[in-house]
Design a protein around this motif. Structure first.
Motif, PDB file in Angstrom:
ATOM      1  N   SER A   1       6.658  -2.337  -9.811  1.00  0.00           N
ATOM      2  CA  SER A   1       7.418  -1.773  -8.715  1.00  0.00           C
ATOM      3  C   SER A   1       7.218  -0.257  -8.678  1.00  0.00           C
ATOM      4  O   SER A   1       7.198   0.397  -9.722  1.00  0.00           O
ATOM      5  CB  SER A   1       8.894  -2.135  -8.940  1.00  0.00           C
ATOM      6  OG  SER A   1       9.656  -1.656  -7.885  1.00  0.00           O
ATOM      7  N   GLY A   2       7.044   0.283  -7.490  1.00  0.00           N
ATOM      8  CA  GLY A   2       6.865   1.723  -7.348  1.00  0.00           C
ATOM      9  C   GLY A   2       5.444   2.196  -7.533  1.00  0.00           C
ATOM     10  O   GLY A   2       5.168   3.397  -7.482  1.00  0.00           O
ATOM     11  N   SER A   3       4.486   1.268  -7.717  1.00  0.00           N
ATOM     12  CA  SER A   3       3.106   1.697  -7.976  1.00  0.00           C
ATOM     13  C   SER A   3       2.343   2.035  -6.697  1.00  0.00           C
ATOM     14  O   SER A   3       1.211   2.509  -6.774  1.00  0.00           O
ATOM     15  CB  SER A   3       2.361   0.615  -8.775  1.00  0.00           C
ATOM     16  OG  SER A   3       2.379  -0.621  -8.102  1.00  0.00           O
ATOM     17  N   GLY A   4       2.958   1.795  -5.535  1.00  0.00           N
ATOM     18  CA  GLY A   4       2.315   2.200  -4.287  1.00  0.00           C
ATOM     19  C   GLY A   4       1.708   1.053  -3.489  1.00  0.00           C
ATOM     20  O   GLY A   4       1.013   1.287  -2.497  1.00  0.00           O
ATOM     21  N   LYS A   5       1.998  -0.165  -3.870  1.00  0.00           N
ATOM     22  CA  LYS A   5       1.387  -1.325  -3.203  1.00  0.00           C
ATOM     23  C   LYS A   5       1.782  -1.401  -1.730  1.00  0.00           C
ATOM     24  O   LYS A   5       0.942  -1.570  -0.853  1.00  0.00           O
ATOM     25  CB  LYS A   5       1.792  -2.631  -3.925  1.00  0.00           C
ATOM     26  CG  LYS A   5       1.474  -2.637  -5.423  1.00  0.00           C
ATOM     27  CD  LYS A   5       1.877  -3.955  -6.085  1.00  0.00           C
ATOM     28  CE  LYS A   5       3.362  -4.296  -5.999  1.00  0.00           C
ATOM     29  NZ  LYS A   5       4.237  -3.354  -6.728  1.00  0.00           N
ATOM     30  N   SER A   6       3.085  -1.281  -1.461  1.00  0.00           N
ATOM     31  CA  SER A   6       3.540  -1.360  -0.069  1.00  0.00           C
ATOM     32  C   SER A   6       3.007  -0.191   0.737  1.00  0.00           C
ATOM     33  O   SER A   6       2.581  -0.355   1.894  1.00  0.00           O
ATOM     34  CB  SER A   6       5.070  -1.367   0.013  1.00  0.00           C
ATOM     35  OG  SER A   6       5.588  -2.533  -0.567  1.00  0.00           O
ATOM     36  N   THR A   7       3.022   0.993   0.150  1.00  0.00           N
ATOM     37  CA  THR A   7       2.522   2.176   0.849  1.00  0.00           C
ATOM     38  C   THR A   7       1.054   1.982   1.214  1.00  0.00           C
ATOM     39  O   THR A   7       0.628   2.344   2.322  1.00  0.00           O
ATOM     40  CB  THR A   7       2.705   3.430  -0.028  1.00  0.00           C
ATOM     41  OG1 THR A   7       4.091   3.547  -0.356  1.00  0.00           O
ATOM     42  CG2 THR A   7       2.229   4.679   0.680  1.00  0.00           C
ATOM     43  N   PHE A   8       0.306   1.379   0.321  1.00  0.00           N
ATOM     44  CA  PHE A   8      -1.107   1.129   0.592  1.00  0.00           C
ATOM     45  C   PHE A   8      -1.266   0.199   1.806  1.00  0.00           C
ATOM     46  O   PHE A   8      -1.996   0.511   2.753  1.00  0.00           O
ATOM     47  CB  PHE A   8      -1.792   0.542  -0.649  1.00  0.00           C
ATOM     48  CG  PHE A   8      -3.227   0.166  -0.419  1.00  0.00           C
ATOM     49  CD1 PHE A   8      -4.129   1.082   0.098  1.00  0.00           C
ATOM     50  CD2 PHE A   8      -3.676  -1.113  -0.702  1.00  0.00           C
ATOM     51  CE1 PHE A   8      -5.454   0.736   0.323  1.00  0.00           C
ATOM     52  CE2 PHE A   8      -4.994  -1.467  -0.480  1.00  0.00           C
ATOM     53  CZ  PHE A   8      -5.884  -0.547   0.033  1.00  0.00           C
TER      54      PHE A   8
HETATM   55  P1  ADP Z   1       5.574  -0.763  -4.490  1.00  0.00           P
HETATM   56  O1  ADP Z   1       5.406  -1.484  -3.198  1.00  0.00           O
HETATM   57  O2  ADP Z   1       4.399  -0.892  -5.395  1.00  0.00           O
HETATM   58  O3  ADP Z   1       6.856  -1.131  -5.195  1.00  0.00           O
HETATM   59  P2  ADP Z   1       5.974   1.557  -2.822  1.00  0.00           P
HETATM   60  O4  ADP Z   1       4.710   1.790  -2.096  1.00  0.00           O
HETATM   61  O5  ADP Z   1       7.081   0.914  -2.086  1.00  0.00           O
HETATM   62  O6  ADP Z   1       5.673   0.805  -4.188  1.00  0.00           O
HETATM   63  O7  ADP Z   1       6.542   2.957  -3.333  1.00  0.00           O
HETATM   64  C1  ADP Z   1       5.770   3.827  -4.116  1.00  0.00           C
HETATM   65  C2  ADP Z   1       6.507   5.136  -4.229  1.00  0.00           C
HETATM   66  O8  ADP Z   1       6.577   5.734  -2.948  1.00  0.00           O
HETATM   67  C3  ADP Z   1       7.935   5.013  -4.724  1.00  0.00           C
HETATM   68  O9  ADP Z   1       8.164   6.064  -5.617  1.00  0.00           O
HETATM   69  C4  ADP Z   1       8.745   5.194  -3.461  1.00  0.00           C
HETATM   70  O10 ADP Z   1       9.983   5.754  -3.761  1.00  0.00           O
HETATM   71  C5  ADP Z   1       7.885   6.112  -2.646  1.00  0.00           C
HETATM   72  N1  ADP Z   1       8.092   5.916  -1.199  1.00  0.00           N
HETATM   73  C6  ADP Z   1       7.733   4.812  -0.497  1.00  0.00           C
HETATM   74  N2  ADP Z   1       8.024   4.946   0.801  1.00  0.00           N
HETATM   75  C7  ADP Z   1       8.594   6.171   0.936  1.00  0.00           C
HETATM   76  C8  ADP Z   1       9.116   6.918   2.041  1.00  0.00           C
HETATM   77  N3  ADP Z   1       9.106   6.424   3.289  1.00  0.00           N
HETATM   78  N4  ADP Z   1       9.618   8.158   1.795  1.00  0.00           N
HETATM   79  C9  ADP Z   1       9.608   8.670   0.553  1.00  0.00           C
HETATM   80  N5  ADP Z   1       9.145   8.025  -0.531  1.00  0.00           N
HETATM   81  C10 ADP Z   1       8.626   6.794  -0.355  1.00  0.00           C
END
Ligand code: ADP
Ligand code: MG
Length: 263
Positions: free
Chosen positions: A59-66
């Motif tokens: 969790s928090g590794s950036g998967k969703s952001t990617f």
């Molecule tokens: P995963 O899907 O692997 O759990 P995320 O991509 O959701 O990881 O999040 C990776 C990091 O980016 C986390 O530290 C999260 O807090 C941060 N983050 C994600 N979206 C936002 C946003 N819209 N604004 C600020 N920080 C974000």
């Protein structure tokens, strides 16, 4: 990735059976920051047509952001994304058109509660003028049949189980006839007994040759359905390879630790 297994994290990494297929998604040096927080620190990934790539990682590794960058729900801070030859960072690219070619399914289904199942599925194709209302309805019914919910066409989302809602969400994404499907933890909000029916729909898509990137914490499913599995940690691809390599012969300490916790 610096410790990539044979199979390769980077562009052009070999995948079983995918050798000569065209490249569908080419990501190079992708970076994304939120303020001072650099969440993606340089992602390279090539996905070929009909390939199924599973992304695992803490969790928090950036998967969703990617995934969100691939669909331009987030604007990357650096690097490039080319989908089907169209550079998403190019000035001429029409983001809406590219986005229509990429279906995305989220953990939470985001169905419109005031519309029937059928109307949910018909909405985007009709609103965007992709086809007539008649065609959209026909296609929506075919898709509902495909996800095993033909009899729910006139139901409202609130009357459906979580697994049924997610299958509707998948049908809705497919209604735009995307060439690529992205799944972000599509089963994590479901009660355990409903996970299987959603995974079955995803499995069918894979068997029918859909190009897909799946972020999942279902390790058994990732292993079974993906051609290539990617382990992300701290905003980079730490390791990538066939599922056999990633699950059966992990190289990096970070992946070994992660698997020890989740398996
Ligand atoms: P995963 O899907 O692997 O759990 P995320 O991509 O959701 O990881 O999040 C990776 C990091 O980016 C986390 O530290 C999260 O807090 C941060 N983050 C994600 N979206 C936002 C946003 N819209 N604004 C600020 N920080 C974000
Ligand atoms: Mg996530």
């Amino acid at each position: 990735g610096q410790t990539s297994a044979p199979g390769g994290a980077g562009a052009g990494g070999a995948t079983k059976g995918a050798g000569e297929r065209p490249e569908k998604i080419v990501v190079e040096g992708l970076r994304k920051s939120f303020g001072d927080n650099e969440v993606l620190t340089g992602i390279d990934l090539t996905v070929k047509e009909r390939e199924v790539v599973a992304i695992i990682g803490p969790s928090g590794s950036g998967k969703s952001t990617f995934l969100r960058c691939l669909n331009r729900l987030e604007d990357p801070t650096g690097g490039s994304i080319v989908i089907d030859g169209a550079d998403l960072s190019g000035r001429k690219v029409k983001i809406d058109e590219v986005r229509q070619r990429i279906g995305m399914v989220f953990q939470h289904f985001n169905l419109f509660p005031h519309m029937t199942v059928l109307e949910n599925i018909m909405l985007a194709p009709t609103q965007l003028g992709k086809c007539s209302a008649n065609e959209a309805e026909q296609r929506a019914r075919t898709l509902l049949d495909r996800v095993g919910l033909a009899e729910k066409a006139d139901a409202k989302p609130a009357s459906l189980s979580g697994g049924q809602k997610q299958r509707v969400a998948i049908a809705r994404a497919l209604a735009m006839e995307p060439e690529v499907m992205l799944f972000d933890e599509a089963t994590s909000a479901l009660d355990p007994e409903m996970v299987g029916e959603v995974l079955q729909v995803i499995r069918d898509l894979a068997e029918n040759g859909m190009t897909m990137i799946l972020v999942t914490h279902e390790m058994g499913f990732a292993r079974e359905v993906s051609n290539r599995t990617i382990f992300m940690d701290g905003g980079v691809i730490v390791e990538a390879g066939t599922p056999e390599e990633i699950f059966g012969d992990p190289q990096s300490e970070r992946l070994k630790d992660f698997l020890a916790k989740v398996l």
